[in-house]
Design an enzyme around this catalytic site. Structure first.
Site, PDB file in Angstrom:
ATOM      1  N   GLU A   1      -9.550  -7.291  -0.625  1.00  0.00           N
ATOM      2  CA  GLU A   1      -9.764  -6.676   0.413  1.00  0.00           C
ATOM      3  C   GLU A   1     -10.688  -5.334  -0.144  1.00  0.00           C
ATOM      4  O   GLU A   1     -10.742  -4.999  -1.173  1.00  0.00           O
ATOM      5  CB  GLU A   1      -8.171  -5.824   0.510  1.00  0.00           C
ATOM      6  CG  GLU A   1      -7.084  -6.812   0.936  1.00  0.00           C
ATOM      7  CD  GLU A   1      -5.921  -6.234   1.117  1.00  0.00           C
ATOM      8  OE1 GLU A   1      -6.117  -5.069   1.596  1.00  0.00           O
ATOM      9  OE2 GLU A   1      -4.683  -7.031   0.995  1.00  0.00           O
TER      10      GLU A   1
ATOM     11  N   ASN B   1      -8.119  -5.067  -4.816  1.00  0.00           N
ATOM     12  CA  ASN B   1      -8.031  -4.542  -3.339  1.00  0.00           C
ATOM     13  C   ASN B   1      -8.595  -2.994  -3.620  1.00  0.00           C
ATOM     14  O   ASN B   1      -7.923  -2.260  -4.302  1.00  0.00           O
ATOM     15  CB  ASN B   1      -6.730  -4.470  -2.757  1.00  0.00           C
ATOM     16  CG  ASN B   1      -6.125  -5.844  -2.175  1.00  0.00           C
ATOM     17  OD1 ASN B   1      -6.954  -6.818  -2.320  1.00  0.00           O
ATOM     18  ND2 ASN B   1      -4.958  -5.835  -1.853  1.00  0.00           N
TER      19      ASN B   1
ATOM     20  N   ASN C   1       0.940  -9.432  -4.130  1.00  0.00           N
ATOM     21  CA  ASN C   1      -0.091  -8.689  -3.504  1.00  0.00           C
ATOM     22  C   ASN C   1       0.373  -7.005  -3.998  1.00  0.00           C
ATOM     23  O   ASN C   1       1.451  -6.584  -3.878  1.00  0.00           O
ATOM     24  CB  ASN C   1      -0.242  -8.480  -2.035  1.00  0.00           C
ATOM     25  CG  ASN C   1      -1.362  -7.686  -1.656  1.00  0.00           C
ATOM     26  OD1 ASN C   1      -2.459  -7.777  -1.532  1.00  0.00           O
ATOM     27  ND2 ASN C   1      -0.843  -6.354  -1.174  1.00  0.00           N
ATOM     28  N   GLU C   2      -0.374  -6.496  -5.001  1.00  0.00           N
ATOM     29  CA  GLU C   2      -0.412  -4.993  -5.064  1.00  0.00           C
ATOM     30  C   GLU C   2       0.913  -4.532  -5.649  1.00  0.00           C
ATOM     31  O   GLU C   2       1.681  -3.772  -5.033  1.00  0.00           O
ATOM     32  CB  GLU C   2      -0.713  -4.100  -3.908  1.00  0.00           C
ATOM     33  CG  GLU C   2      -2.103  -4.505  -3.389  1.00  0.00           C
ATOM     34  CD  GLU C   2      -2.608  -3.356  -2.361  1.00  0.00           C
ATOM     35  OE1 GLU C   2      -3.733  -3.211  -2.338  1.00  0.00           O
ATOM     36  OE2 GLU C   2      -1.825  -3.320  -1.526  1.00  0.00           O
TER      37      GLU C   2
ATOM     38  N   ARG D   1      -8.019 -15.239   3.547  1.00  0.00           N
ATOM     39  CA  ARG D   1      -6.850 -14.870   2.728  1.00  0.00           C
ATOM     40  C   ARG D   1      -5.564 -14.522   3.609  1.00  0.00           C
ATOM     41  O   ARG D   1      -5.983 -13.539   4.160  1.00  0.00           O
ATOM     42  CB  ARG D   1      -7.408 -13.850   1.755  1.00  0.00           C
ATOM     43  CG  ARG D   1      -6.018 -13.373   0.805  1.00  0.00           C
ATOM     44  CD  ARG D   1      -6.432 -12.327  -0.193  1.00  0.00           C
ATOM     45  NE  ARG D   1      -5.126 -11.603  -0.720  1.00  0.00           N
ATOM     46  CZ  ARG D   1      -4.743 -10.530  -0.543  1.00  0.00           C
ATOM     47  NH1 ARG D   1      -5.455  -9.807  -0.211  1.00  0.00           N
ATOM     48  NH2 ARG D   1      -3.548 -10.287  -1.233  1.00  0.00           N
TER      49      ARG D   1
ATOM     50  N   TYR E   1     -10.289   0.346  -1.653  1.00  0.00           N
ATOM     51  CA  TYR E   1     -10.485   0.960  -0.256  1.00  0.00           C
ATOM     52  C   TYR E   1     -11.062   2.351  -0.585  1.00  0.00           C
ATOM     53  O   TYR E   1     -11.327   3.176   0.148  1.00  0.00           O
ATOM     54  CB  TYR E   1      -9.257   1.187   0.396  1.00  0.00           C
ATOM     55  CG  TYR E   1      -8.779  -0.064   0.981  1.00  0.00           C
ATOM     56  CD1 TYR E   1      -9.255  -0.375   2.286  1.00  0.00           C
ATOM     57  CD2 TYR E   1      -7.978  -1.165   0.600  1.00  0.00           C
ATOM     58  CE1 TYR E   1      -8.945  -1.795   3.054  1.00  0.00           C
ATOM     59  CE2 TYR E   1      -7.750  -2.060   1.024  1.00  0.00           C
ATOM     60  CZ  TYR E   1      -8.023  -2.476   2.151  1.00  0.00           C
ATOM     61  OH  TYR E   1      -7.707  -3.572   2.985  1.00  0.00           O
TER      62      TYR E   1
ATOM     63  N   GLN F   1       2.012  -8.176   8.998  1.00  0.00           N
ATOM     64  CA  GLN F   1       1.187  -7.223   9.751  1.00  0.00           C
ATOM     65  C   GLN F   1       0.488  -8.178  10.782  1.00  0.00           C
ATOM     66  O   GLN F   1       0.037  -7.469  11.960  1.00  0.00           O
ATOM     67  CB  GLN F   1      -0.038  -6.976   8.805  1.00  0.00           C
ATOM     68  CG  GLN F   1       0.311  -5.856   7.902  1.00  0.00           C
ATOM     69  CD  GLN F   1      -0.986  -5.393   7.038  1.00  0.00           C
ATOM     70  OE1 GLN F   1      -1.473  -6.309   6.017  1.00  0.00           O
ATOM     71  NE2 GLN F   1      -1.305  -4.186   6.989  1.00  0.00           N
TER      72      GLN F   1
ATOM     73  N   HIS G   1       3.656 -11.012  -0.032  1.00  0.00           N
ATOM     74  CA  HIS G   1       2.765  -9.623   0.324  1.00  0.00           C
ATOM     75  C   HIS G   1       3.639  -8.623   0.997  1.00  0.00           C
ATOM     76  O   HIS G   1       3.717  -8.442   2.156  1.00  0.00           O
ATOM     77  CB  HIS G   1       1.379 -10.071   1.331  1.00  0.00           C
ATOM     78  CG  HIS G   1       0.655  -8.912   1.447  1.00  0.00           C
ATOM     79  ND1 HIS G   1      -0.716  -9.172   1.433  1.00  0.00           N
ATOM     80  CD2 HIS G   1       0.776  -7.660   1.780  1.00  0.00           C
ATOM     81  CE1 HIS G   1      -1.317  -7.902   1.686  1.00  0.00           C
ATOM     82  NE2 HIS G   1      -0.301  -6.998   1.896  1.00  0.00           N
TER      83      HIS G   1
END
Length: 424
Positions: free
Chosen positions: A421, A346, A205-206, A115, A348, A58, A160
């Site tokens: 996050e 994480n 990650n996730e 992170r 949101y 990203q 990630h």
């Protein structure tokens, strides 16, 4: 993984995602109705971490610079029609060239932890089938050293979402058990190269987001899916997610075993995994929807964490999927059980959950792989939260943070947690 708008690019450059530490969650998080004005850093316990979070694809750009190899995201984002406006991460936030500016920005914000993730193909351009790229090692060494010079603790995610393209072409990436060997090889290089200064590691990650978007709906690479979830050139949305998750969990556990045996005592770090963690509320005041909430939490969060804490997939999944769930051997159960020093969360937003085992639901939500649950951000046209996030279907629900932390605290016996996050 792609920043679709200039606004998102600006947000990434400002590194605005907050990370906080909830060590064993021994304090109460205030509800949204009792938020105190003028919150100060001194109001938080000593040792509380305030930070920022990013991921390599990203922000870094420089996709083939200084010996870096191609990743699944490099290839996917250059496939016409896969990404909105055919954008890609070739430049992104240009972090590869501007990391010193970004670290200065973090320092000016007063954060004390950062992170970030390590690009697998910047370290191993061809995965296990090639040599280590010294320029990649040097890049992350410079990031880590400059963070520490400014009093910012590095919090490193090993993987990630950006996988070496070579591994996908040779054997199918996460759909093959061979990935377990390759992930451990990559993790070992990271521990050897950076572990003397990195005290916080997360392996993956996730995982549940990867299986959903990459192997169920096909909108992340490698773009696998089947009807009614999507129309991809290959894939099986009812089967592949189960296989991929199984391989991710075993990859995590084997990397943790390696770290604990050969690195942890000397380096003094800790290691965990990051879970994708929405909170859910029943759409209707009915028992079937309250049960749908439990299944939604299990099929998103407990799918990842139950095996790593208890050594087995959650009962909620066993009751629906039965023998479709891959099985852990006795040796594997011993390996994965307890393979966490902490949980990364994480979070949101919060969604409504509706039962689809007894009620009519859209195609896809009425299937076992979804736990017979439909999720939505609105009820009778009214959003679940007062403000919309940057994602059209998600809304700001502050109480959801408290509830998701309490769910984790209860289910996983007060294990240490990091909010890795959160935001809009």
């Amino acid at each position: 993984m792609i920043n679709h708008t200039n606004k998102m690019k600006m947000l990434e450059r400002q590194l605005s995602v907050v990370m906080t530490l909830l060590c064993c969650v021994h304090f109460h998080v205030q509800s949204s109705n009792h938020v105190e004005d003028g919150i100060r850093r001194s109001h938080f316990p000593e040792g509380f971490l305030f930070g920022t979070a990013t991921s390599s694809y990203q922000i870094e750009g420089a996709p083939l610079e200084d010996g870096k190899g191609s990743s699944n995201w490099d290839a996917f984002s250059h496939t016409p029609g896969k990404i909105e406006n055919d954008e890609n991460g070739d430049i992104a936030d240009d972090h590869y060239h501007r990391y010193l500016e970004d670290i200065e920005l973090m320092s000016s914000l007063g954060v004390n932890v950062y992170r970030f993730s390590i690009s697998w193909t910047r370290i191993l351009p061809r995965g296990i089938y090639g040599d280590i790229n010294p320029s990649g090692i040097m890049f992350y060494n410079k990031i880590i050293d400059n963070l520490l010079l400014r009093g910012i603790e590095p919090f490193v995610t090993i993987h990630h979402h950006d996988l070496p393209l070579e591994l996908g072409k040779r054997y199918g990436g996460w759909t093959s058990p061979l990935i377990q060997r390759d992930f451990v090889h990559f993790a070992e290089i990271c521990f050897k190269s950076f572990g003397d200064r990195v005290k916080y590691w997360t392996t993956i990650n996730e995982p549940s987001l990867v299986v959903d978007l990459a192997y169920m709906r096909g909108i992340f690479p490698p773009g696998h899916c089947s009807p009614p979830f999507g129309n991809c050139y290959t894939g099986n949305s009812d089967v592949e997610p189960l296989i991929v998750m199984h391989n991710m969990l075993l990859s995590h556990a084997k990397a943790v075993e390696l770290y604990r045996k050969h690195f942890q005592a000397k380096q003094g770090g800790s290691i965990g995994i990051v879970a994708h963690a929405f909170m859910y509320e029943p759409l209707r005041d009915e028992e079937c929807d309250r049960q749908a909430v439990n299944r939604a939490l299990a099929f998103v969060i407990a799918w990842v964490l139950d095996p790593l804490v208890f050594g087995e997939y959650p009962d909620e999944m066993h009751s629906i999927l039965g023998r479709q769930l891959p099985r852990f051997s006795l040796k594997e159960k011993s390996l994965i059980k307890g393979s966490l020093d902490f949980i990364g969360i994480n979070h949101y937003g919060t969604l409504y959950a509706k039962d689809c085992s007894l009620s009519a639901c859209p195609l896809g939500t009425d299937r076992p792989i979804r736990g017979y649950v439909e999720t939505t951000g609105t009820r009778d046209g009214i959003p679940i939260g007062d403000e919309q996030t940057g994602m059209p279907k998600f809304f700001v629900v502050p109480s959801g943070m408290e509830k998701i932390v309490d769910y984790m605290k209860t289910r996983y016996h007060n294990m240490p947690m990091y909010i890795t996050e959160n935001g809009e």
